[in-house]
Scaffold this active site. Structure first.
Site, PDB file in Angstrom:
ATOM      1  N   LYS A  81      24.816  27.456 -75.226  1.00 42.41           N
ATOM      2  CA  LYS A  81      25.586  26.247 -75.546  1.00 42.41           C
ATOM      3  C   LYS A  81      25.053  25.614 -76.841  1.00 42.41           C
ATOM      4  CE  LYS A  81      28.462  24.434 -73.503  1.00 42.41           C
ATOM      5  NZ  LYS A  81      29.939  24.591 -73.497  1.00 42.41           N
TER       6      LYS A  81
ATOM      7  N   TYR B  91      21.621  29.867 -70.542  1.00 42.79           N
ATOM      8  CA  TYR B  91      22.844  29.045 -70.592  1.00 42.79           C
ATOM      9  C   TYR B  91      22.733  27.990 -71.687  1.00 42.79           C
ATOM     10  CZ  TYR B  91      25.850  25.060 -69.490  1.00 42.79           C
ATOM     11  OH  TYR B  91      26.733  24.011 -69.597  1.00 42.79           O
TER      12      TYR B  91
ATOM     13  N   THR C  80      26.852  20.196 -73.426  1.00 44.98           N
ATOM     14  CA  THR C  80      26.013  19.739 -72.311  1.00 44.98           C
ATOM     15  C   THR C  80      24.744  19.044 -72.806  1.00 44.98           C
ATOM     16  OG1 THR C  80      24.620  20.566 -70.517  1.00 44.98           O
ATOM     17  CG2 THR C  80      25.033  22.087 -72.290  1.00 44.98           C
ATOM     18  N   ASP C  81      24.176  18.188 -71.954  1.00 44.02           N
ATOM     19  CA  ASP C  81      22.896  17.554 -72.313  1.00 44.02           C
ATOM     20  C   ASP C  81      21.741  18.556 -72.241  1.00 44.02           C
ATOM     21  OD1 ASP C  81      22.696  17.846 -69.542  1.00 44.02           O
ATOM     22  OD2 ASP C  81      22.243  15.740 -69.136  1.00 44.02           O
ATOM     23  N   GLU C  82      21.988  19.746 -71.627  1.00 42.48           N
ATOM     24  CA  GLU C  82      20.887  20.713 -71.464  1.00 42.48           C
ATOM     25  C   GLU C  82      20.392  21.255 -72.803  1.00 42.48           C
ATOM     26  OE1 GLU C  82      21.101  23.582 -68.365  1.00 42.48           O
ATOM     27  OE2 GLU C  82      22.084  22.212 -66.990  1.00 42.48           O
TER      28      GLU C  82
HETATM   29  P1  NAD Z   1      33.419  26.129 -64.823  1.00 47.47           P
HETATM   30  O1  NAD Z   1      32.481  27.285 -64.744  1.00 47.47           O
HETATM   31  O2  NAD Z   1      33.836  25.445 -63.587  1.00 47.47           O
HETATM   32  O3  NAD Z   1      34.762  26.576 -65.568  1.00 47.47           O
HETATM   33  C1  NAD Z   1      34.756  27.385 -66.712  1.00 47.47           C
HETATM   34  C2  NAD Z   1      36.187  27.858 -66.951  1.00 47.47           C
HETATM   35  O4  NAD Z   1      36.178  28.664 -68.145  1.00 47.47           O
HETATM   36  C3  NAD Z   1      36.739  28.726 -65.825  1.00 47.47           C
HETATM   37  O5  NAD Z   1      38.056  28.322 -65.515  1.00 47.47           O
HETATM   38  C4  NAD Z   1      36.713  30.127 -66.394  1.00 47.47           C
HETATM   39  O6  NAD Z   1      37.749  30.964 -65.868  1.00 47.47           O
HETATM   40  C5  NAD Z   1      36.931  29.855 -67.869  1.00 47.47           C
HETATM   41  N1  NAD Z   1      36.378  30.933 -68.733  1.00 47.47           N
HETATM   42  C6  NAD Z   1      35.159  31.509 -68.634  1.00 47.47           C
HETATM   43  N2  NAD Z   1      35.036  32.478 -69.573  1.00 47.47           N
HETATM   44  C7  NAD Z   1      36.203  32.485 -70.281  1.00 47.47           C
HETATM   45  C8  NAD Z   1      36.684  33.238 -71.385  1.00 47.47           C
HETATM   46  N3  NAD Z   1      35.936  34.209 -71.944  1.00 47.47           N
HETATM   47  N4  NAD Z   1      37.924  32.982 -71.856  1.00 47.47           N
HETATM   48  C9  NAD Z   1      38.702  32.020 -71.282  1.00 47.47           C
HETATM   49  N5  NAD Z   1      38.302  31.287 -70.232  1.00 47.47           N
HETATM   50  C10 NAD Z   1      37.057  31.509 -69.739  1.00 47.47           C
HETATM   51  O7  NAD Z   1      32.741  25.121 -65.859  1.00 47.47           O
HETATM   52  P2  NAD Z   1      32.699  23.533 -65.851  1.00 47.47           P
HETATM   53  O8  NAD Z   1      31.585  23.097 -65.016  1.00 47.47           O
HETATM   54  O9  NAD Z   1      34.051  23.023 -65.629  1.00 47.47           O
HETATM   55  O10 NAD Z   1      32.284  23.276 -67.382  1.00 47.47           O
HETATM   56  C11 NAD Z   1      33.264  23.200 -68.397  1.00 47.47           C
HETATM   57  C12 NAD Z   1      32.584  22.953 -69.723  1.00 47.47           C
HETATM   58  O11 NAD Z   1      31.837  21.739 -69.672  1.00 47.47           O
HETATM   59  C13 NAD Z   1      31.579  24.037 -70.106  1.00 47.47           C
HETATM   60  O12 NAD Z   1      31.667  24.239 -71.488  1.00 47.47           O
HETATM   61  C14 NAD Z   1      30.228  23.454 -69.731  1.00 47.47           C
HETATM   62  O13 NAD Z   1      29.215  23.972 -70.552  1.00 47.47           O
HETATM   63  C15 NAD Z   1      30.471  21.992 -70.008  1.00 47.47           C
HETATM   64  N6  NAD Z   1      29.676  21.042 -69.192  1.00 47.47           N
HETATM   65  C16 NAD Z   1      29.641  21.169 -67.823  1.00 47.47           C
HETATM   66  C17 NAD Z   1      28.935  20.226 -67.076  1.00 47.47           C
HETATM   67  C18 NAD Z   1      28.868  20.287 -65.564  1.00 47.47           C
HETATM   68  O14 NAD Z   1      28.125  19.520 -64.956  1.00 47.47           O
HETATM   69  N7  NAD Z   1      29.622  21.152 -64.903  1.00 47.47           N
HETATM   70  C19 NAD Z   1      28.258  19.196 -67.727  1.00 47.47           C
HETATM   71  C20 NAD Z   1      28.314  19.114 -69.125  1.00 47.47           C
HETATM   72  C21 NAD Z   1      29.035  20.045 -69.842  1.00 47.47           C
HETATM   73  O1  DAU Z   2      23.363  18.764 -67.274  1.00 51.66           O
HETATM   74  C1  DAU Z   2      24.612  19.370 -67.417  1.00 51.66           C
HETATM   75  C2  DAU Z   2      24.616  20.706 -66.724  1.00 51.66           C
HETATM   76  O2  DAU Z   2      24.591  20.446 -65.329  1.00 51.66           O
HETATM   77  C3  DAU Z   2      25.811  21.570 -67.087  1.00 51.66           C
HETATM   78  O3  DAU Z   2      25.760  21.886 -68.451  1.00 51.66           O
HETATM   79  C4  DAU Z   2      25.832  22.849 -66.254  1.00 51.66           C
HETATM   80  O4  DAU Z   2      27.012  23.587 -66.525  1.00 51.66           O
HETATM   81  C5  DAU Z   2      25.802  22.464 -64.788  1.00 51.66           C
HETATM   82  O5  DAU Z   2      25.737  23.632 -64.000  1.00 51.66           O
HETATM   83  C6  DAU Z   2      24.608  21.566 -64.483  1.00 51.66           C
HETATM   84  O6  DAU Z   2      23.366  22.290 -64.583  1.00 51.66           O
HETATM   85  P1  DAU Z   2      22.174  22.132 -63.507  1.00 51.66           P
HETATM   86  O7  DAU Z   2      21.335  23.333 -63.561  1.00 51.66           O
HETATM   87  O8  DAU Z   2      21.509  20.812 -63.651  1.00 51.66           O
HETATM   88  O9  DAU Z   2      23.083  22.078 -62.155  1.00 51.66           O
HETATM   89  P2  DAU Z   2      22.905  22.775 -60.720  1.00 51.66           P
HETATM   90  O10 DAU Z   2      23.934  22.165 -59.841  1.00 51.66           O
HETATM   91  O11 DAU Z   2      22.836  24.252 -60.810  1.00 51.66           O
HETATM   92  O12 DAU Z   2      21.476  22.243 -60.250  1.00 51.66           O
HETATM   93  C7  DAU Z   2      21.197  20.856 -60.126  1.00 51.66           C
HETATM   94  C8  DAU Z   2      19.733  20.708 -59.688  1.00 51.66           C
HETATM   95  O13 DAU Z   2      19.593  21.209 -58.347  1.00 51.66           O
HETATM   96  C9  DAU Z   2      18.762  21.504 -60.538  1.00 51.66           C
HETATM   97  O14 DAU Z   2      17.544  20.775 -60.672  1.00 51.66           O
HETATM   98  C10 DAU Z   2      18.508  22.763 -59.720  1.00 51.66           C
HETATM   99  C11 DAU Z   2      18.652  22.282 -58.279  1.00 51.66           C
HETATM  100  N1  DAU Z   2      19.170  23.299 -57.329  1.00 51.66           N
HETATM  101  C12 DAU Z   2      20.322  23.934 -57.639  1.00 51.66           C
HETATM  102  C13 DAU Z   2      20.856  24.903 -56.776  1.00 51.66           C
HETATM  103  C14 DAU Z   2      22.131  25.627 -57.133  1.00 51.66           C
HETATM  104  C15 DAU Z   2      18.488  23.553 -56.127  1.00 51.66           C
HETATM  105  O15 DAU Z   2      17.446  22.948 -55.838  1.00 51.66           O
HETATM  106  N2  DAU Z   2      19.005  24.514 -55.285  1.00 51.66           N
HETATM  107  C16 DAU Z   2      20.163  25.210 -55.557  1.00 51.66           C
HETATM  108  O16 DAU Z   2      20.553  26.100 -54.756  1.00 51.66           O
END
Ligand code: NAD
Ligand code: DAU
Length: 349
Positions: A160, A156, A131-133
């Site tokens: 990562k 988180y 992730t970019d975080e």
């Molecule tokens: P998600 O939470 O939707 O899915 C995670 C999946 O991993 C689920 O299916 C869960 O059952 C599985 N999982 C969790 N713990 C596990 C374990 N111990 N063993 C096996 N499986 C397990 O997540 P996502 O949003 O699809 O993110 C996927 C990946 O991409 C993550 O590594 C996250 O850090 C990264 N990522 C997410 C975003 C985003 O915006 N969602 C952005 C950048 C990177």
């Molecule tokens: O940047 C990549 C990341 O983006 C991934 O690595 C993470 O897995 C993914 O969850 C996401 O993280 P964020 O914290 O940016 O996403 P989230 O959707 O939780 O929140 C987006 C923005 O909205 C953030 O500034 C917090 C705000 N927010 C979020 C929630 C859930 C609110 O204002 N209210 C809310 O209830």
């Protein structure tokens, strides 16, 4: 023939990656290892579950012996590692689960790959999705590049960042062929409604308050999930071993402006007066350690591997909103039971 282990393939991004690989590469065996936590959902993969090049295994990446067995039974050549605890707010409540899955789980996979491939690394790849975080928070200007120093702030992002360091250490120490990509915020179908976009779409539909953290001024760079999956495909096949690639949409939005687009589009699609749901906006306490701004410079990926996002945000967000409005069963299933408990704990105390 290749045997590819995709971890976390029942989750949001993972399910789009599994679908793309199963359909596009009939000569690959795709093995999806997923523990089916609250975020994993096999309904995300109903359309490909009976394909002959697809196998699902319910299992935990932290269980090292079981992971080793999978490598040996399926003769794994490549790993695309997405399994993780992924929600920042949950990491603030329970950091242990994040250290366990994101750090120990990644280590368990790395060690299994190293042992199974036994230093014969020809045509092998461990591809870690991050992730970019990990780069921390930006002020008004500038972008994260692949050279930006790590500066994670939430449990988180700390977990990562740690997993990224372990992956790189296996390359530097043992020569394991690895690639890492760091992506910005994804949006699209099948995202669990704890994240901003699906949570707010669902709440607008149900006339529930929209909990905006702080003043809603934080900035995120949004990428359509199928574009992330296509970037993963390109990087997996053409990326250079040992490299990091940033993936992003050059598509920054202040939360409050994005929320107003969600409101306007949902209101229109539901036949409500445009903007009438703005009264649902409720400013609540800010997230602890809330990163102000993320913005990714993905020009390395464009210049070296020719990848670019395919969708304009306006098109992607409309498609996404329509999906949540139409796929009511999916929404109903994931927002029943435990979800309600989670919601009450996060938002009504
Ligand atoms: P998600 O939470 O939707 O899915 C995670 C999946 O991993 C689920 O299916 C869960 O059952 C599985 N999982 C969790 N713990 C596990 C374990 N111990 N063993 C096996 N499986 C397990 O997540 P996502 O949003 O699809 O993110 C996927 C990946 O991409 C993550 O590594 C996250 O850090 C990264 N990522 C997410 C975003 C985003 O915006 N969602 C952005 C950048 C990177
Ligand atoms: O940047 C990549 C990341 O983006 C991934 O690595 C993470 O897995 C993914 O969850 C996401 O993280 P964020 O914290 O940016 O996403 P989230 O959707 O939780 O929140 C987006 C923005 O909205 C953030 O500034 C917090 C705000 N927010 C979020 C929630 C859930 C609110 O204002 N209210 C809310 O209830």
């Amino acid at each position: 023939m290749k045997n590819i282990l995709i971890t976390g393939g029942a989750g949001f991004i993972g399910s789009h990656v599994v679908r793309l690989f199963v359909n596009k590469y009939p000569n690959y065996n795709i093995i999806n290892l997923d523990a089916l936590t609250y975020a994993g959902n096999l309904e995300n993969l109903k359309d490909i579950e009976n394909k002959s090049n697809y196998t699902f295994i319910k299992g935990d990446i932290c269980e090292h012996d079981a992971v080793k067995e999978i490598f040996s039974k399926y003769k794994i050549d490549g790993v695309i590692h997405l399994a993780a605890e992924s929600h920042v707010d949950r990491s603030i409540k329970n950091p242990f689960a994040f250290a366990q899955t994101n750090i120990m789980g990644t280590l368990s996979l790395l060690q299994a790959a190293k042992e199974f491939w036994k230093d014969n690394y020809k045509d092998k790849l461990f591809y870690h999705i991050s992730t970019d975080e990990v780069y921390g928070s930006l002020t008004e200007n500038g972008f994260f590049t692949e050279d930006t120093a790590y500066d994670p702030h939430s449990p988180y992002s700390a977990s990562k960042a740690s997993s990224d360091h372990f992956v790189r250490s296996f390359h530097d120490t043992y020569g394991l062929p690895i690639i890492i990509s760091n992506c910005s915020n994804n949006y699209g179908a099948n995202q669990f409604p704890e994240k901003l976009i699906p949570l707010f779409i669902n709440n607008i539909c149900k006339n529930k308050p929209l909990p905006v953290y702080g003043k809603g001024e934080n900035v995120r760079d949004w990428l359509y999930v199928e574009d992330h999956a296509s970037a993963i495909d390109v990087i997996f096949h053409q990326g250079k071993i040992g490299e990091t690639y940033n993936v992003g949409g050059f598509n920054e939005w202040k939360n409050i402006d994005l929320i107003k687009i969600l409101i306007k589009t949902v209101d229109t699609l539901l036949g409500r007066e445009e903007g009438s749901s703005e009264s649902l906006i409720t400013f609540v306490n800010d997230r602890a350690g809330h990163d102000y701004r993320y913005a990714i410079d993905s020009s390395k990926l464009k210049n070296e591997l020719g990848w670019e996002p395919s969708l304009q945000f306006e098109e992607g967000i409309e498609k996404t909103i329509k999906w949540y409005l139409e796929d009511k069963e999916w929404v109903k299933h994931v927002t029943s039971g435990d979800y309600k408990k989670y919601y009450d704990e996060m938002y009504t105390k």
